[in-house]
Design a protein around this motif. Structure first.
Motif, PDB file in Angstrom:
ATOM      1  N   GLY A 252      16.068  -2.083   0.541  1.00 57.37           N
ATOM      2  CA  GLY A 252      16.073  -1.371   1.815  1.00 57.37           C
ATOM      3  C   GLY A 252      14.974  -1.728   2.780  1.00 57.37           C
ATOM      4  O   GLY A 252      14.987  -1.313   3.935  1.00 57.37           O
ATOM      5  N   LEU A 253      13.974  -2.514   2.323  1.00 52.41           N
ATOM      6  CA  LEU A 253      12.863  -2.898   3.196  1.00 52.41           C
ATOM      7  C   LEU A 253      12.779  -4.412   3.294  1.00 52.41           C
ATOM      8  O   LEU A 253      12.628  -5.098   2.284  1.00 52.41           O
ATOM      9  CB  LEU A 253      11.534  -2.351   2.669  1.00 52.41           C
ATOM     10  N   TRP A 254      12.878  -4.931   4.510  1.00 51.06           N
ATOM     11  CA  TRP A 254      12.687  -6.359   4.753  1.00 51.06           C
ATOM     12  C   TRP A 254      11.304  -6.589   5.340  1.00 51.06           C
ATOM     13  O   TRP A 254      10.874  -5.866   6.256  1.00 51.06           O
ATOM     14  CB  TRP A 254      13.733  -6.880   5.744  1.00 51.06           C
ATOM     15  N   LEU A 255      10.620  -7.598   4.820  1.00 53.71           N
ATOM     16  CA  LEU A 255       9.402  -8.098   5.442  1.00 53.71           C
ATOM     17  C   LEU A 255       9.755  -9.360   6.210  1.00 53.71           C
ATOM     18  O   LEU A 255      10.209 -10.345   5.625  1.00 53.71           O
ATOM     19  CB  LEU A 255       8.334  -8.400   4.397  1.00 53.71           C
TER      20      LEU A 255
ATOM     21  N   ILE B 269      -1.174  -0.336   2.042  1.00 60.38           N
ATOM     22  CA  ILE B 269      -0.156   0.386   2.800  1.00 60.38           C
ATOM     23  C   ILE B 269       0.854   0.972   1.822  1.00 60.38           C
ATOM     24  O   ILE B 269       1.441   0.241   1.023  1.00 60.38           O
ATOM     25  CB  ILE B 269       0.551  -0.526   3.827  1.00 60.38           C
ATOM     26  N   THR B 270       1.032   2.267   1.888  1.00 56.64           N
ATOM     27  CA  THR B 270       2.004   2.960   1.043  1.00 56.64           C
ATOM     28  C   THR B 270       3.078   3.554   1.944  1.00 56.64           C
ATOM     29  O   THR B 270       2.766   4.320   2.857  1.00 56.64           O
ATOM     30  CB  THR B 270       1.333   4.089   0.241  1.00 56.64           C
ATOM     31  N   VAL B 271       4.320   3.179   1.699  1.00 57.21           N
ATOM     32  CA  VAL B 271       5.437   3.667   2.507  1.00 57.21           C
ATOM     33  C   VAL B 271       6.260   4.629   1.662  1.00 57.21           C
ATOM     34  O   VAL B 271       6.760   4.257   0.596  1.00 57.21           O
ATOM     35  CB  VAL B 271       6.313   2.507   3.005  1.00 57.21           C
ATOM     36  N   ALA B 272       6.398   5.857   2.144  1.00 59.89           N
ATOM     37  CA  ALA B 272       7.184   6.869   1.425  1.00 59.89           C
ATOM     38  C   ALA B 272       7.541   7.985   2.386  1.00 59.89           C
ATOM     39  O   ALA B 272       6.767   8.309   3.300  1.00 59.89           O
ATOM     40  CB  ALA B 272       6.398   7.430   0.236  1.00 59.89           C
TER      41      ALA B 272
ATOM     42  N   ALA C 126       4.118   5.780   6.779  1.00 61.14           N
ATOM     43  CA  ALA C 126       3.276   4.707   6.266  1.00 61.14           C
ATOM     44  C   ALA C 126       1.846   5.223   6.188  1.00 61.14           C
ATOM     45  O   ALA C 126       1.269   5.642   7.196  1.00 61.14           O
ATOM     46  CB  ALA C 126       3.338   3.478   7.168  1.00 61.14           C
ATOM     47  N   HIS C 127       1.301   5.222   4.985  1.00 60.36           N
ATOM     48  CA  HIS C 127      -0.092   5.626   4.776  1.00 60.36           C
ATOM     49  C   HIS C 127      -0.931   4.354   4.673  1.00 60.36           C
ATOM     50  O   HIS C 127      -0.710   3.528   3.776  1.00 60.36           O
ATOM     51  CB  HIS C 127      -0.220   6.468   3.510  1.00 60.36           C
ATOM     52  N   ILE C 128      -1.870   4.198   5.577  1.00 60.03           N
ATOM     53  CA  ILE C 128      -2.660   2.974   5.677  1.00 60.03           C
ATOM     54  C   ILE C 128      -4.106   3.301   5.320  1.00 60.03           C
ATOM     55  O   ILE C 128      -4.751   4.115   5.988  1.00 60.03           O
ATOM     56  CB  ILE C 128      -2.571   2.376   7.085  1.00 60.03           C
ATOM     57  N   ALA C 129      -4.579   2.689   4.253  1.00 59.99           N
ATOM     58  CA  ALA C 129      -5.949   2.925   3.782  1.00 59.99           C
ATOM     59  C   ALA C 129      -6.733   1.621   3.817  1.00 59.99           C
ATOM     60  O   ALA C 129      -6.187   0.543   3.559  1.00 59.99           O
ATOM     61  CB  ALA C 129      -5.933   3.501   2.369  1.00 59.99           C
ATOM     62  N   THR C 130      -8.016   1.712   4.125  1.00 57.51           N
ATOM     63  CA  THR C 130      -8.885   0.542   4.208  1.00 57.51           C
ATOM     64  C   THR C 130      -9.906   0.576   3.083  1.00 57.51           C
ATOM     65  O   THR C 130     -10.492   1.622   2.802  1.00 57.51           O
ATOM     66  CB  THR C 130      -9.611   0.508   5.568  1.00 57.51           C
TER      67      THR C 130
END
Length: 291
Positions: free
Chosen positions: A34-37, A163-166, A170-174
């Motif tokens: 379901g996810l294309w990069l 990056i966590t996608v749910a 999108a949860h983006i952590a550094t």
């Protein structure tokens, strides 16, 4: 050569690509159902060969643009979510970047960004400028696009993202690189100072040689330029009370340069929309929140 590049990076996407562009090193992978990069080759390697040296700027051929749009249409038809990855930016990361450093944005960047937004690409991950910055662009008819630029390991602030996608977010952590074998302690301070000195040296030399600014004035201005760049590279710019531009004691040529180029310093200090290090993007609303 492109063939050597594909072989070298075979295990990093090429071997599992659903599609590969015949006119560039661009390809599509589906890491989870379901996810294309959409991994796009924005480097202008053809010009590199002609010039005999690397070209900083980037561009897509018409063939690659058409290939990209065809993949986006197919993704929409199949109900696939799409995130894009490329080297050059498609949204300016500070007010004036497109004037001062246009080569860090892909040629016709706004047209590319509009195409992404029109086909519901909401995130594109970029680099090139080596700054830690998130920029959001909103369009009247096509929604929004986040250009999520990540700094490099080789320059301050030496970070990477997770990056966590749910749940349509999108949860983006550094995460920061705090040490390397040759410098296990104090690495961040070392990286910041090294970056500062690099920018300062370039700015000072340019002011003296290209603009005819007196050496003492060039040194004063170069420190202001270096502070602005390092602050922008670090992300989440928050001016600490220092004057953005200090003209005190600067001679005539220095004053003229500061008047004509002040937008560079002020632009670098002012953060664009979107927290730069830790944030969550809600794909339903298009809004973001700082984590």
């Amino acid at each position: 050569t492109p063939e050597e590049f594909r072989a070298q990076y075979a295990n990093f996407g090429f071997d599992e690509a659903l599609y590969q562009d015949i006119d560039s090193l661009s390809y599509v992978v589906e890491p989870v159902p379901g996810l294309w990069l959409l991994c796009l080759d924005s480097t202008d390697s053809g010009a590199n060969m002609l010039m005999g040296e690397p070209r900083v700027g980037g561009a897509f051929s018409l063939l690659t643009v058409n290939w990209t749009e065809a993949r986006l249409i197919e993704a929409a038809t199949q109900g696939k979510a799409v995130m894009a990855v490329m080297h050059h930016g498609v949204v300016p990361h500070w007010d004036g970047q497109e004037r001062f450093h246009p080569e860090y944005l892909v040629d016709h960047y706004d047209d590319i960004a509009r195409m992404f937004a029109a086909y519901h690409v909401r995130c594109v991950f970029t680099g090139h400028y080596h700054s830690q910055d998130v920029a959001k662009q909103t369009y009247t008819h096509w929604g929004y696009l986040y250009d999520i630029e990540t700094a490099s390991f080789v320059t301050y602030p030496s970070v990477y993202r997770i990056i966590t996608v749910a749940d349509n977010e999108a949860h983006i952590a550094t995460r920061q690189l705090d040490g390397i074998p040759s410098r296990p302690e104090g690495f961040q301070a070392y990286a910041k100072q090294t970056g500062y000195e690099g920018v300062f040296g370039i700015a000072e030399e340019t002011l003296i040689n290209d603009y005819g600014v007196a050496e003492e004035d060039a040194t004063t201005i170069a420190h202001q330029v270096a502070r602005a760049f390092i602050t922008h590279y670090g992300g989440d710019e928050t001016p600490d009370g220092e004057p953005l531009i200090d003209r005190e004691g600067i001679g005539l040529m220095g004053q003229i340069v500061l008047i004509l180029q002040r937008y560079v310093i002020t632009g670098l200090w002012q953060d664009t929309e979107g927290a730069d290090h830790n944030l969550t993007i809600d794909f339903t609303s298009g809004e973001w929140r700082e984590d």
